[in-house]
Design a protein around this motif. Structure first.
Motif, PDB file in Angstrom:
ATOM      1  N   TYR A 189     -57.998   1.232   0.860  1.00  0.00           N
ATOM      2  CA  TYR A 189     -56.819   0.814   0.104  1.00  0.00           C
ATOM      3  C   TYR A 189     -57.216  -0.272  -0.888  1.00  0.00           C
ATOM      4  O   TYR A 189     -58.168  -1.012  -0.660  1.00  0.00           O
ATOM      5  N   GLY A 190     -56.470  -0.353  -1.964  1.00  0.00           N
ATOM      6  CA  GLY A 190     -56.777  -1.333  -2.989  1.00  0.00           C
ATOM      7  C   GLY A 190     -55.630  -2.290  -3.221  1.00  0.00           C
ATOM      8  O   GLY A 190     -54.979  -2.756  -2.274  1.00  0.00           O
ATOM      9  N   TYR A 191     -55.337  -2.613  -4.475  1.00  0.00           N
ATOM     10  CA  TYR A 191     -54.313  -3.600  -4.798  1.00  0.00           C
ATOM     11  C   TYR A 191     -52.967  -3.173  -4.216  1.00  0.00           C
ATOM     12  O   TYR A 191     -52.561  -2.021  -4.298  1.00  0.00           O
ATOM     13  N   GLY A 192     -52.284  -4.152  -3.628  1.00  0.00           N
ATOM     14  CA  GLY A 192     -51.000  -3.884  -3.014  1.00  0.00           C
ATOM     15  C   GLY A 192     -50.673  -4.936  -1.974  1.00  0.00           C
ATOM     16  O   GLY A 192     -51.286  -6.014  -1.929  1.00  0.00           O
ATOM     17  N   THR A 193     -49.726  -4.605  -1.110  1.00  0.00           N
ATOM     18  CA  THR A 193     -49.230  -5.534  -0.088  1.00  0.00           C
ATOM     19  C   THR A 193     -49.624  -5.030   1.294  1.00  0.00           C
ATOM     20  O   THR A 193     -49.338  -3.880   1.656  1.00  0.00           O
ATOM     21  N   TYR A 194     -50.263  -5.895   2.076  1.00  0.00           N
ATOM     22  CA  TYR A 194     -50.740  -5.581   3.417  1.00  0.00           C
ATOM     23  C   TYR A 194     -49.934  -6.437   4.399  1.00  0.00           C
ATOM     24  O   TYR A 194     -49.865  -7.660   4.242  1.00  0.00           O
ATOM     25  N   GLU A 195     -49.358  -5.810   5.432  1.00  0.00           N
ATOM     26  CA  GLU A 195     -48.471  -6.543   6.331  1.00  0.00           C
ATOM     27  C   GLU A 195     -48.699  -6.147   7.788  1.00  0.00           C
ATOM     28  O   GLU A 195     -48.989  -4.991   8.093  1.00  0.00           O
ATOM     29  N   ILE A 196     -48.533  -7.117   8.662  1.00  0.00           N
ATOM     30  CA  ILE A 196     -48.591  -6.864  10.101  1.00  0.00           C
ATOM     31  C   ILE A 196     -47.552  -7.728  10.801  1.00  0.00           C
ATOM     32  O   ILE A 196     -47.257  -8.856  10.355  1.00  0.00           O
ATOM     33  N   ARG A 197     -46.992  -7.203  11.870  1.00  0.00           N
ATOM     34  CA  ARG A 197     -46.154  -7.996  12.773  1.00  0.00           C
ATOM     35  C   ARG A 197     -46.864  -7.978  14.111  1.00  0.00           C
ATOM     36  O   ARG A 197     -47.030  -6.915  14.728  1.00  0.00           O
ATOM     37  N   MET A 198     -47.328  -9.159  14.549  1.00  0.00           N
ATOM     38  CA  MET A 198     -48.194  -9.182  15.727  1.00  0.00           C
ATOM     39  C   MET A 198     -48.007 -10.440  16.558  1.00  0.00           C
ATOM     40  O   MET A 198     -47.498 -11.467  16.084  1.00  0.00           O
ATOM     41  N   LYS A 199     -48.436 -10.330  17.806  1.00  0.00           N
ATOM     42  CA  LYS A 199     -48.494 -11.449  18.746  1.00  0.00           C
ATOM     43  C   LYS A 199     -49.950 -11.609  19.158  1.00  0.00           C
ATOM     44  O   LYS A 199     -50.557 -10.676  19.694  1.00  0.00           O
ATOM     45  N   ALA A 200     -50.527 -12.766  18.884  1.00  0.00           N
ATOM     46  CA  ALA A 200     -51.947 -12.998  19.129  1.00  0.00           C
ATOM     47  C   ALA A 200     -52.250 -13.142  20.615  1.00  0.00           C
ATOM     48  O   ALA A 200     -51.385 -13.459  21.429  1.00  0.00           O
ATOM     49  N   GLY A 201     -53.517 -12.928  20.966  1.00  0.00           N
ATOM     50  CA  GLY A 201     -53.975 -13.163  22.325  1.00  0.00           C
ATOM     51  C   GLY A 201     -54.130 -14.650  22.603  1.00  0.00           C
ATOM     52  O   GLY A 201     -54.300 -15.458  21.693  1.00  0.00           O
ATOM     53  N   THR A 202     -54.088 -15.009  23.890  1.00  0.00           N
ATOM     54  CA  THR A 202     -54.197 -16.404  24.313  1.00  0.00           C
ATOM     55  C   THR A 202     -55.544 -16.641  24.972  1.00  0.00           C
ATOM     56  O   THR A 202     -55.931 -15.895  25.874  1.00  0.00           O
ATOM     57  N   GLY A 203     -56.259 -17.664  24.533  1.00  0.00           N
ATOM     58  CA  GLY A 203     -57.510 -18.021  25.189  1.00  0.00           C
ATOM     59  C   GLY A 203     -58.555 -18.523  24.219  1.00  0.00           C
ATOM     60  O   GLY A 203     -58.809 -17.911  23.182  1.00  0.00           O
TER      61      GLY A 203
END
Length: 260
Positions: A99-113
């Protein structure tokens, strides 16, 4: 609507078409826009890393057993399991397309440690016979109250910036996004602009694959903290999306919905 929505518009807005025409061919989007909601894992779209690692700094082996989709969520895990010379296994997915120019998005919960890295990034490099270009969001387990931004251009990094994540990146789901243009790169956390890059020398120009991963390190203590395993860890993802340059808001919660 569930699952992955592939967006193949027949007509772009005039401004979007003009932007694409001005962009060098090397950085125009190759893959179409999509919204992945993980009602299943489409392995024709996602490549699951399995049976290898990224180098001596990584203390775990990528394992397809640490990649699971259930109830509209992707779970990437890290747990103790000896594979080859590594004592742990961990999870990663990457797009098969670039993929090239544009909008990249994520909805996430990170790991703990401490010693862990929960990452959302775009990357291309020597394994794809391309220069090393990369754009990063990385939550380092030593301090999940912040996320590190960074980008590499032809393998040159050094563009790190730490941004607070209210309430903790591992305590709930947060939205991370970057909008990549030829002369501007903007990073957003929960819809708020937190960093902008306008120096062309610090903006990648090669199409890249999209990654989500959870991994650990015994050696990168100064950066990631001292690794201390106390049981299986997970990173959870509710959505990953890419919107090609010139296209608008495609789903509720997209950072593009609030852009002019």
């Amino acid at each position: 609507m569930t699952g992955k929505i592939l967006i193949r518009p027949f007509v772009l807005a005039a401004i979007g078409a003009a932007m694409l025409a001005a962009a060098p061919a090397s950085a125009q989007s190759l893959g179409p826009s999509f919204v992945e909601k993980f009602d299943r894992l489409d392995t024709s779209f996602w490549y699951v890393s399995d049976g290898w690692n990224n180098g001596p700094h990584q203390n775990c082996t990528w394992s397809k057993g640490q990649v699971k989709v259930e109830g509209g969520r992707l779970t990437l895990g890290l747990e103790r399991q000896q594979v080859g010379d590594r004592a742990y296994v961990c999870g990663e997915i990457q797009t098969r397309q670039r993929y090239g120019y544009g909008t990249y998005e994520i909805r996430m919960k990170a790991g703990t440690g401490t010693g862990l890295n929960s990452a959302f990034f775009s990357y291309i490099g020597p394994t794809d016979k391309q220069p090393h270009d990369e754009i990063d969001f990385e939550v380092l387990g030593k301090n999940t109250g912040e996320v590190q931004l960074n980008q590499y251009i032809s393998a040159k990094g050094g563009n790190e910036k730490l941004v607070p994540v209210a309430g903790g990146a591992d305590k709930g789901f947060n939205d991370y996004a970057f909008i990549w243009e030829r002369n501007r790169l903007r990073y957003f956390v929960n819809g708020r602009l937190v960093h902008e890059v306008t120096d062309p020398a610090k903006i990648p120009s090669h199409p890249q694959k999209i990654f989500a991963s959870l991994w650990g390190s015994d050696t990168l203590k100064d950066w990631m903290g001292t690794f201390a395993y106390s049981g299986p860890v997970t990173m959870q993802v509710e959505r990953i999306a890419f919107t090609a340059l010139g296209e608008g808001c495609r789903f509720q919660g997209s950072v593009l919905c609030a852009q002019d």
